[in-house]
Motif scaffolding. Structure first.
Motif, PDB file in Angstrom:
ATOM      1  N   ALA A 179      -1.772  60.970  21.744  1.00  0.00           N
ATOM      2  CA  ALA A 179      -0.952  61.478  20.644  1.00  0.00           C
ATOM      3  C   ALA A 179       0.170  60.554  20.761  1.00  0.00           C
ATOM      4  CB  ALA A 179      -0.984  62.900  21.729  1.00  0.00           C
ATOM      5  N   VAL A 180       0.866  59.462  20.874  1.00  0.00           N
ATOM      6  CA  VAL A 180       0.719  58.610  20.866  1.00  0.00           C
ATOM      7  C   VAL A 180       0.631  57.494  19.853  1.00  0.00           C
ATOM      8  CG1 VAL A 180       2.730  56.870  21.250  1.00  0.00           C
ATOM      9  CG2 VAL A 180       2.506  58.665  23.033  1.00  0.00           C
ATOM     10  N   ASP A 181      -0.144  57.257  20.259  1.00  0.00           N
ATOM     11  CA  ASP A 181      -1.436  56.119  19.750  1.00  0.00           C
ATOM     12  C   ASP A 181      -1.992  57.231  18.379  1.00  0.00           C
ATOM     13  OD1 ASP A 181      -2.900  54.698  18.992  1.00  0.00           O
ATOM     14  OD2 ASP A 181      -4.543  55.133  19.651  1.00  0.00           O
ATOM     15  N   PHE A 182      -2.011  58.456  18.106  1.00  0.00           N
ATOM     16  CA  PHE A 182      -2.413  58.987  17.205  1.00  0.00           C
ATOM     17  C   PHE A 182      -0.454  58.982  15.766  1.00  0.00           C
ATOM     18  CE2 PHE A 182      -3.458  62.829  14.587  1.00  0.00           C
ATOM     19  CZ  PHE A 182      -5.021  62.554  14.300  1.00  0.00           C
ATOM     20  N   GLY A 183      -0.374  59.872  16.572  1.00  0.00           N
ATOM     21  CA  GLY A 183       1.413  59.826  15.373  1.00  0.00           C
ATOM     22  C   GLY A 183       1.224  58.227  14.321  1.00  0.00           C
ATOM     23  N   LEU A 184       1.554  57.327  15.816  1.00  0.00           N
ATOM     24  CA  LEU A 184       1.875  55.991  15.201  1.00  0.00           C
ATOM     25  C   LEU A 184       0.765  55.271  14.635  1.00  0.00           C
ATOM     26  CD1 LEU A 184       3.563  54.321  18.740  1.00  0.00           C
ATOM     27  CD2 LEU A 184       4.467  55.225  16.630  1.00  0.00           C
ATOM     28  N   MET A 185       0.477  55.796  14.425  1.00  0.00           N
ATOM     29  CA  MET A 185      -1.059  55.254  13.489  1.00  0.00           C
ATOM     30  C   MET A 185      -1.271  55.301  12.180  1.00  0.00           C
ATOM     31  SD  MET A 185      -2.139  51.990  14.723  1.00  0.00           S
ATOM     32  CE  MET A 185      -0.614  52.015  15.905  1.00  0.00           C
ATOM     33  N   ARG A 186      -1.011  57.349  11.978  1.00  0.00           N
ATOM     34  CA  ARG A 186      -0.610  57.569  11.200  1.00  0.00           C
ATOM     35  C   ARG A 186       0.402  57.412  10.333  1.00  0.00           C
ATOM     36  NH1 ARG A 186      -4.431  59.366  13.508  1.00  0.00           N
ATOM     37  NH2 ARG A 186      -5.318  56.995  12.770  1.00  0.00           N
ATOM     38  N   LEU A 187       1.895  56.997  11.232  1.00  0.00           N
ATOM     39  CA  LEU A 187       3.144  56.559  10.082  1.00  0.00           C
ATOM     40  C   LEU A 187       1.943  54.249   9.606  1.00  0.00           C
ATOM     41  CD1 LEU A 187       6.044  56.630   9.721  1.00  0.00           C
ATOM     42  CD2 LEU A 187       6.381  55.855  12.340  1.00  0.00           C
ATOM     43  N   VAL A 188       1.344  54.289  10.232  1.00  0.00           N
ATOM     44  CA  VAL A 188       1.700  52.755   9.767  1.00  0.00           C
ATOM     45  C   VAL A 188       0.313  53.016   8.354  1.00  0.00           C
ATOM     46  CG1 VAL A 188       0.028  51.091  10.153  1.00  0.00           C
ATOM     47  CG2 VAL A 188       1.417  51.522  12.397  1.00  0.00           C
ATOM     48  N   GLU A 189      -0.427  53.984   8.817  1.00  0.00           N
ATOM     49  CA  GLU A 189      -1.511  53.800   7.515  1.00  0.00           C
ATOM     50  C   GLU A 189      -0.766  54.755   6.204  1.00  0.00           C
ATOM     51  OE1 GLU A 189      -4.321  56.873   9.715  1.00  0.00           O
ATOM     52  OE2 GLU A 189      -5.193  55.438  10.133  1.00  0.00           O
ATOM     53  N   LEU A 190       0.894  55.078   6.664  1.00  0.00           N
ATOM     54  CA  LEU A 190       1.445  56.307   5.696  1.00  0.00           C
ATOM     55  C   LEU A 190       1.911  55.095   5.200  1.00  0.00           C
ATOM     56  CD1 LEU A 190       2.087  58.301   3.729  1.00  0.00           C
ATOM     57  CD2 LEU A 190       4.382  58.190   5.665  1.00  0.00           C
ATOM     58  N   ILE A 191       2.484  53.633   5.550  1.00  0.00           N
ATOM     59  CA  ILE A 191       3.239  53.044   4.778  1.00  0.00           C
ATOM     60  C   ILE A 191       2.595  51.696   4.113  1.00  0.00           C
ATOM     61  CG2 ILE A 191       4.589  50.674   5.511  1.00  0.00           C
ATOM     62  CD1 ILE A 191       5.524  52.326   7.584  1.00  0.00           C
ATOM     63  N   LEU A 192       1.308  51.474   4.475  1.00  0.00           N
ATOM     64  CA  LEU A 192       0.322  50.916   4.687  1.00  0.00           C
ATOM     65  C   LEU A 192      -0.423  51.345   2.932  1.00  0.00           C
ATOM     66  CD1 LEU A 192      -1.587  49.265   7.237  1.00  0.00           C
ATOM     67  CD2 LEU A 192      -0.264  48.140   5.473  1.00  0.00           C
ATOM     68  N   ALA A 193      -0.322  52.886   3.234  1.00  0.00           N
ATOM     69  CA  ALA A 193      -0.736  53.597   1.714  1.00  0.00           C
ATOM     70  C   ALA A 193       0.317  53.039   0.398  1.00  0.00           C
ATOM     71  CB  ALA A 193      -1.169  55.318   1.790  1.00  0.00           C
ATOM     72  N   LEU A 194       1.031  53.699   0.767  1.00  0.00           N
ATOM     73  CA  LEU A 194       2.607  53.358  -0.382  1.00  0.00           C
ATOM     74  C   LEU A 194       2.056  51.883  -1.559  1.00  0.00           C
ATOM     75  CD1 LEU A 194       5.096  55.218   1.460  1.00  0.00           C
ATOM     76  CD2 LEU A 194       3.675  56.025  -0.775  1.00  0.00           C
ATOM     77  N   PRO A 195       2.126  52.209  -2.439  1.00  0.00           N
ATOM     78  CA  PRO A 195       2.886  50.539  -2.906  1.00  0.00           C
ATOM     79  C   PRO A 195       3.443  50.135  -2.735  1.00  0.00           C
ATOM     80  CG  PRO A 195       2.005  52.297  -4.864  1.00  0.00           C
ATOM     81  CD  PRO A 195       2.278  52.885  -3.397  1.00  0.00           C
ATOM     82  N   SER A 196       3.101  48.679  -2.478  1.00  0.00           N
ATOM     83  CA  SER A 196       4.472  48.323  -2.073  1.00  0.00           C
ATOM     84  C   SER A 196       5.405  47.579  -2.792  1.00  0.00           C
ATOM     85  CB  SER A 196       4.302  46.947  -1.318  1.00  0.00           C
ATOM     86  OG  SER A 196       3.177  45.778  -2.418  1.00  0.00           O
ATOM     87  N   LEU A 197       5.206  47.809  -4.199  1.00  0.00           N
ATOM     88  CA  LEU A 197       6.241  47.254  -5.013  1.00  0.00           C
ATOM     89  C   LEU A 197       7.100  48.379  -5.246  1.00  0.00           C
ATOM     90  CD1 LEU A 197       7.290  44.868  -6.331  1.00  0.00           C
ATOM     91  CD2 LEU A 197       6.286  45.635  -8.607  1.00  0.00           C
ATOM     92  N   TYR A 198       6.690  49.391  -5.200  1.00  0.00           N
ATOM     93  CA  TYR A 198       6.693  50.501  -5.534  1.00  0.00           C
ATOM     94  C   TYR A 198       7.727  51.365  -4.776  1.00  0.00           C
ATOM     95  CZ  TYR A 198       7.747  55.934  -6.267  1.00  0.00           C
ATOM     96  OH  TYR A 198       7.772  57.341  -6.261  1.00  0.00           O
ATOM     97  N   LEU A 199       7.617  50.905  -3.712  1.00  0.00           N
ATOM     98  CA  LEU A 199       8.148  50.882  -1.521  1.00  0.00           C
ATOM     99  C   LEU A 199       9.761  49.967  -1.458  1.00  0.00           C
ATOM    100  CD1 LEU A 199       7.875  53.114   0.440  1.00  0.00           C
ATOM    101  CD2 LEU A 199       6.374  51.225   2.142  1.00  0.00           C
ATOM    102  N   ILE A 200       9.522  49.052  -2.253  1.00  0.00           N
ATOM    103  CA  ILE A 200      10.729  48.263  -2.164  1.00  0.00           C
ATOM    104  C   ILE A 200      11.580  48.476  -3.131  1.00  0.00           C
ATOM    105  CG2 ILE A 200      11.253  46.294  -3.159  1.00  0.00           C
ATOM    106  CD1 ILE A 200       8.668  44.562  -2.131  1.00  0.00           C
ATOM    107  N   LEU A 201      11.044  48.965  -3.887  1.00  0.00           N
ATOM    108  CA  LEU A 201      11.842  49.663  -4.890  1.00  0.00           C
ATOM    109  C   LEU A 201      12.621  51.291  -5.010  1.00  0.00           C
ATOM    110  CD1 LEU A 201      10.091  48.736  -8.830  1.00  0.00           C
ATOM    111  CD2 LEU A 201      12.165  47.435  -7.726  1.00  0.00           C
ATOM    112  N   VAL A 202      11.699  51.766  -4.012  1.00  0.00           N
ATOM    113  CA  VAL A 202      12.510  53.214  -3.948  1.00  0.00           C
ATOM    114  C   VAL A 202      13.812  52.621  -2.448  1.00  0.00           C
ATOM    115  CG1 VAL A 202      11.865  54.738  -2.256  1.00  0.00           C
ATOM    116  CG2 VAL A 202      10.727  54.055  -4.267  1.00  0.00           C
ATOM    117  N   LEU A 203      13.097  51.698  -1.649  1.00  0.00           N
ATOM    118  CA  LEU A 203      14.318  51.590  -0.653  1.00  0.00           C
ATOM    119  C   LEU A 203      15.705  51.163  -1.332  1.00  0.00           C
ATOM    120  CD1 LEU A 203      11.535  50.223   1.802  1.00  0.00           C
ATOM    121  CD2 LEU A 203      13.352  52.144   2.048  1.00  0.00           C
ATOM    122  N   ARG A 204      15.170  49.697  -2.296  1.00  0.00           N
ATOM    123  CA  ARG A 204      16.395  48.978  -2.761  1.00  0.00           C
ATOM    124  C   ARG A 204      17.622  50.075  -3.501  1.00  0.00           C
ATOM    125  NH1 ARG A 204      20.112  47.523  -3.867  1.00  0.00           N
ATOM    126  NH2 ARG A 204      21.436  45.471  -5.489  1.00  0.00           N
TER     127      ARG A 204
END
Lengths: 383, 346, 334
Positions: A205-230
């Motif tokens: 389950a640990v693996d499952f959860g962490l990997m979904r989180l990873v996929e979420l981050i990778l799925a978001l367009p990085s420039l958009y994510l950068i601006l949101v975070l900024r």
């Protein structure tokens, strides 16, 4: 499983080609072998020396650059590069001498055209006195590698809108743009190794959860994510804070892909028979992770990290270019290019693009060096 | 079934290992891979039990379950009377000193970043067999010499060795904790024949000297025959026949054993072939055939075979086979290997 | 077969073949002066331990040695009147698959995973024969059925991963034989398979060889397999042929000390519980072969002169060549 009643051999790789038996090599550690293989790759070595040079220029920026990054001169806005035919070795009288420049006169205020004022020569001096700084952040010094006497100013790569020396700003900007890569990769690799290691080793389950989180981050367009975070950090910030925030934002995006690869590596190393042997000998999980699994991901981690440095360099460039990164008067390669957003500046004073050459050199050098490291770390390329 | 009077060191009863198959976005168990169906055997002190079978028959899983490197799904494993599966991790660590394993792949079985000294010596310190660093190196050197390697190799890395030498290092690592029982998992399968002979001889010498018991897992019947006192034959997660080595080769009673023996390529040219052709491939362990798992390929199979899994029945002293048509086995030709073995034992 | 065949004209003649690998650590003389003939209709086995050069020999015949680091330094490979080493690559492509085919050890990686079995075989036909696609497909299915694949029409539309290891190897053989080559090179064709599957494949190869009247060059490390299928045997050690004989001759009267030692190190089915007689030391490193006779460092009957003279293959008995001048001098001391 091969099935032979009477086997003479089991060919190690099926190709039957000699893979270069390592038994001829005596007493070299795996790191030494990596280095030996890297040393033979001339292109990678050239890239490595180029990186050493770029980073040395950044570290000694205050000594090498003739001016400080924020030394303005309103009368010399968009001064053209001296390197383009404005450095002389022969004077009016036809005498040869050491390289010098003439002072410049603003010939056309509107178009910022400068003509040379031939009334006085200003020799380019080595180890010239100039503004005060602290070498390596603690030795107070006034000597610069080269310079010209006042009232002339040296613009080897040209000047910007405020008459600041672009070369000096590139060198100072390199401190930010180049260090973002190193610091960023250190942070994201640490997070990536930790998360990937945990996911891979514990699984379930640990693996499952962490990997979904990873996929979420990778799925978001990085420039958009950068601006949101900024935007979440607000606008009023010191330059140091901004610098840290840029690194944080980029690392937050960067760790995900590293975590995913580390997890894959841990999964495969976990199945290696030497790990099972360690288990059979009674070693604890922690020992196995620290002594067997993580060290064996290391050469791979270094390769991945090297190849991801350009992401951070380009990330800083993008943020600063958009105006949400490093702020004036602080110099970074990204915010220097911001001036190029003005079409007229871009066409009339194209030397303001010079930082792009450095971005290109740094990114390419990291990529070529990373490729070389990867080849050297690959056990299949024995030579 | 060990010889009467011999003390059983390892007793395995009804060992089972299923791997759940998970599917779906939120994984859910949809079936099982039956790696080990129901396996019972024992190994006496200083004895070698050979465990043979084709790929996917579960022999490697059995070896790992016995050492609890894989948690079995069911059954019991007793080592010297102790219930291995009930031990806490601390108690298990103590037992690890007494049971060891040697692997097939001389490449993946050694950590490429550890020197020989670390590979062999780490466990000595863990178990407090020797205390000081110098004593560890001393002991490692001795072990290297014992397995036929130069003691000066102690600071070298695995990549500097040939396959046979690596296998010797793997053996030294197992011996470092002074075990009484070693699982040899295809320990010579990846080696050249001349090197294989060296390692087989080494294993035999070590067994005599250190009074070791072996569970010798292999697919190569002539190697298994060479080293084993007794042999158990596995097919698709079950033992189908078990007997003393000479007995098994001279009079194989299960149709699978006979087919297996007749398929061994024997270095005697232009002999009369006594092939028992087996149709098709080994069925998938996800969905094994009902009743006798071998019936889909068995030349003697009848409708009855699908009804229930045949139990292992004793057909001679220490000789058990799981087949309801044992009386019809002589419809199949005697393998050439068996006639050779009979000649040899005469 | 071999005795009669030996009288005829060879299908393929290899003369003084040398294939080296130029590595940064030195030159690996993987194949160093190898000569032998393959006669029509026979199965010739090449046996030896890892690094002896048997696979490199096969790859050289096929013109598949990776260059660099490999390089064919000299010799001839005569197929009829043509020297394959002198053919341009385009002509060599016509030879491959058409005159000479090869099956590899690893059926899992030798088939393209993204094309159906039928498509892969059809493409091999279309490459060499002037037939329509429909005809090529018909021939593929016929070939699949010939190699013993049940319901070939259905299997032709399946992908490699849908087939078991044994079935994949059958499909590989179908693809290799579909253009009816005169020579099939089989490089460890059964090493990755289970014994019961191995015996099926060996039987199949034997049947097909007779039916298609082709020759088989079988590369193997397994003396049991050699005994089962070979007519003649070449024993290689450290890049050289050390012995060549008919299979019965070789197994009953091995001449070279290496061949004898190899037989003695096999665990035998007749004797059990005795220590095996081993060949001391390791297989030599191709970068650093011993001078003179390359087996001398492990040889029980080596003499000082073995270090200086390179032993030639001499006829120890009719059609039985041995590369050891002292082979009759009690090398068989048991």
């Amino acid at each position: 499983m091969p099935s032979n009643a009477t086997s003479i051999e089991s060919p190690p790789d099926g190709s039957g080609m000699p893979s270069g038996s390592a038994s001829a090599v005596v007493n070299r550690t795996p790191w030494q072998i990596l280095w030996l293989k890297l040393e033979r790759n001339r292109v990678a070595m050239a890239a490595m020396w180029l990186l050493v040079l770029l980073y040395a220029l950044a570290v000694f920026a205050d000594f090498i650059s003739p001016y400080s990054y924020d030394a303005q001169d309103a009368k010399r806005s968009f001064h053209p590069p001296h390197l383009l035919g404005r450095i002389h070795v022969v004077d009016e009288q036809g005498n040869w001498g050491r390289p010098f420049v003439y002072g410049s006169k603003l010939a056309n205020v509107y178009d910022k055209e400068y003509s040379e004022d031939r009334s006085a020569k200003y020799p380019i001096r080595l180890l010239a006195e100039g503004s005060e700084y602290r070498l390596l952040w603690f030795i107070p010094m006034k000597t610069h590698l080269f310079g010209v006497d006042e009232p002339a100013r040296l613009y080897l790569f040209g000047g910007d809108q405020f008459g600041r020396d672009i070369l000096s700003r590139i060198l100072y900007g390199g401190r930010i743009s180049l260090s973002v890569g190193i610091v960023g990769i250190a942070i994201s690799t640490s997070i990536g190794m930790l998360v990937g290691g945990i996911a891979g080793y514990f699984g379930g389950a640990v693996d499952f959860g962490l990997m979904r989180l990873v996929e979420l981050i990778l799925a978001l367009p990085s420039l958009y994510l950068i601006l949101v975070l900024r935007q979440s950090f607000g606008a009023n910030m010191s330059s140091t804070q901004l610098y840290l925030i840029i690194i944080l934002i980029l690392s937050f995006i960067g760790w995900a892909s590293i975590a995913r690869v580390i997890r894959g590596m841990v999964l495969s190393i976990k199945e290696q028979e030497y790990v099972i042997a360690a288990q059979a000998l009674g070693f604890s999980r922690m020992w196995i992770v620290l002594r067997h699994i993580l060290p064996n991901t290391l050469s791979f981690v270094i390769v991945t990290a090297t190849l991801s440095v350009p992401f951070y360099i380009l990330g800083e460039v993008a943020l600063s270019f958009l105006g949400v990164g490093v702020q004036e008067p602080e110099a970074s390669w990204g915010n220097m290019l911001q001036a190029a957003q003005n079409l007229r500046y871009l066409t009339d004073y194209s030397w303001i693009l010079t930082p792009g050459v450095f971005i290109f050199l740094a990114v390419m050098a990291w990529n070529v060096f990373g490729d070389g490291l990867r080849d050297a770390a690959d056990p299949r390329t024995e030579r | 079934m060990i010889k009467p009077g011999a003390r059983p060191l390892l007793e395995v009863a009804n060992l089972q290992k299923f791997y759940p198959i998970r599917k779906g976005l939120i994984p859910r168990v949809v079936g099982n891979v039956q790696a080990v169906g129901d396996v019972s055997f024992s190994v006496a002190e200083q004895e070698t039990l050979g465990l043979v079978g084709e790929s996917g028959c579960g022999k490697t899983t059995v070896g790992r379950c016995v050492l609890r490197l894989i948690e079995p799904t069911g059954g019991s494993v007793r080592f010297d009377g102790a219930d291995v599966l009930a031990l806490s991790s601390g108690e298990l660590r103590g037992l690890r000193r007494r049971m060891q394993i040697i692997f097939q792949d001389p490449y993946s079985s050694l950590n490429p970043r550890h020197t020989v000294a670390e590979t062999v010596g780490d466990a000595m310190r863990l178990h407090g067999i020797v205390k000081s660093r110098a004593a560890v190196r001393d002991r490692v050197s001795q072990l290297l010499e014992r397995v036929g390697l130069n003691r000066n190799y102690i600071n070298r890395y695995p990549h500097e060795f040939s396959g046979g030498q690596r296998q010797r290092i793997g053996i030294a690592r197992a011996l470092a904790v002074e075990p009484e029982f070693i699982v040899c998992d295809e320990a010579v399968s990846a080696l050249d024949v001349s090197i294989q002979a060296q390692i087989l001889n080494l294993l035999s010498e070590l067994q005599r000297e250190m009074k070791l018991a072996y569970l010798f897992i292999a697919h190569d019947l002539s190697v298994v025959r060479h080293i084993s006192d007794r042999i158990a034959v596995m097919y698709l997660g079950h033992i189908v026949e078990e007997a003393g080595t000479d007995d098994l080769f001279a009079s194989p009673a299960h149709p699978y054993t006979r087919a297996l023996l007749s398929a061994i390529p024997i270095p005697v040219p232009k002999r009369a072939r006594t092939n028992i052709p087996l149709e098709g491939d080994v069925p998938s362990p996800i969905d094994p055939p009902s009743g006798c798992h071998f019936r889909t390929r068995c030349p003697l199979a009848t409708a009855e075979c699908a009804e229930a899994r045949p139990p292992l029945v004793e057909i001679g002293p220490g000789h058990r086979a799981a087949c309801i048509h044992l009386d019809r086995i002589d419809e199949l030709p005697m393998p050439f290997a068996s006639s050779l073995a009979r000649e040899g034992s005469r | 077969m071999s005795a009669e065949a030996a009288a005829g004209r060879p299908l393929l003649s290899i003369r003084d073949l040398r294939t080296y690998f130029h590595t940064s650590d030195g030159i690996a003389r993987s194949v160093d002066g190898v000569s032998f003939d393959i006669f029509p209709g026979e199965t010739l086995a090449v046996v030896g331990e890892s690094g002896c050069g048997k696979s490199v020999t096969a790859f050289t015949i096929m013109g598949l040695v990776p260059v660099p680091p490999g390089r064919v330094e000299g010799g001839e490979i005569l197929l009829g009147d043509r020297d394959l080493l002198k053919l341009p690559e385009s002509a060599m492509r016509d030879v491959r698959g058409n005159d000479i085919s090869m099956v590899f050890q690893e059926p899992m990686t030798s088939l393209n995973p993204i094309l159906t079995i039928g498509r892969q075989i059809s493409e091999a036909i279309l490459r060499h024969k002037d037939v329509t696609k429909v005809e090529a497909r018909r021939l593929s299915i016929e070939m699949l059925s010939r190699v013993g694949i049940p319901s070939p029409e259905r299997r032709a539309d399946e992908y490699p991963h849908q087939l078991s290891g044994g079935m994949k190897q059958r499909a590989m053989i179908a693809m290799a034989l579909v253009c009816r080559p005169r020579l099939l090179i089989a490089d460890e064709p059964t090493t990755a398979l289970d014994v019961t599957i191995q015996s099926q494949i060996l039987d199949l190869l034997n049947d097909l060889r007779e039916e298609f009247e082709m020759s088989v060059l079988l590369i193997t490390h397994d003396l049991g397999v050699v005994a089962e299928v070979a007519d003649r045997v070449i024993v290689m050690y450290a890049g050289k042929v050390v012995e060549s004989a008919g299979v019965v001759d070789l197994f009953e009267r091995p001449g070279h000390p290496y061949t004898r030692a190899l037989f003695r190190s096999l665990p035998s089915l007749e004797h059990r519980g005795e220590a095996l007689q081993v060949i001391p030391g390791n297989v030599p490193n191709p970068l650093d072969f011993p001078s003179g006779c390359r087996f001398r460092t492990r040889c029980p009957i080596a003499r000082p002169e073995c270090a200086t003279t390179d032993p030639q293959l001499i006829e120890a008995a009719p059609r039985h060549l041995v590369a050891c001048p002292f082979s009759s001098d009690g090398g068989d001391a048991q």
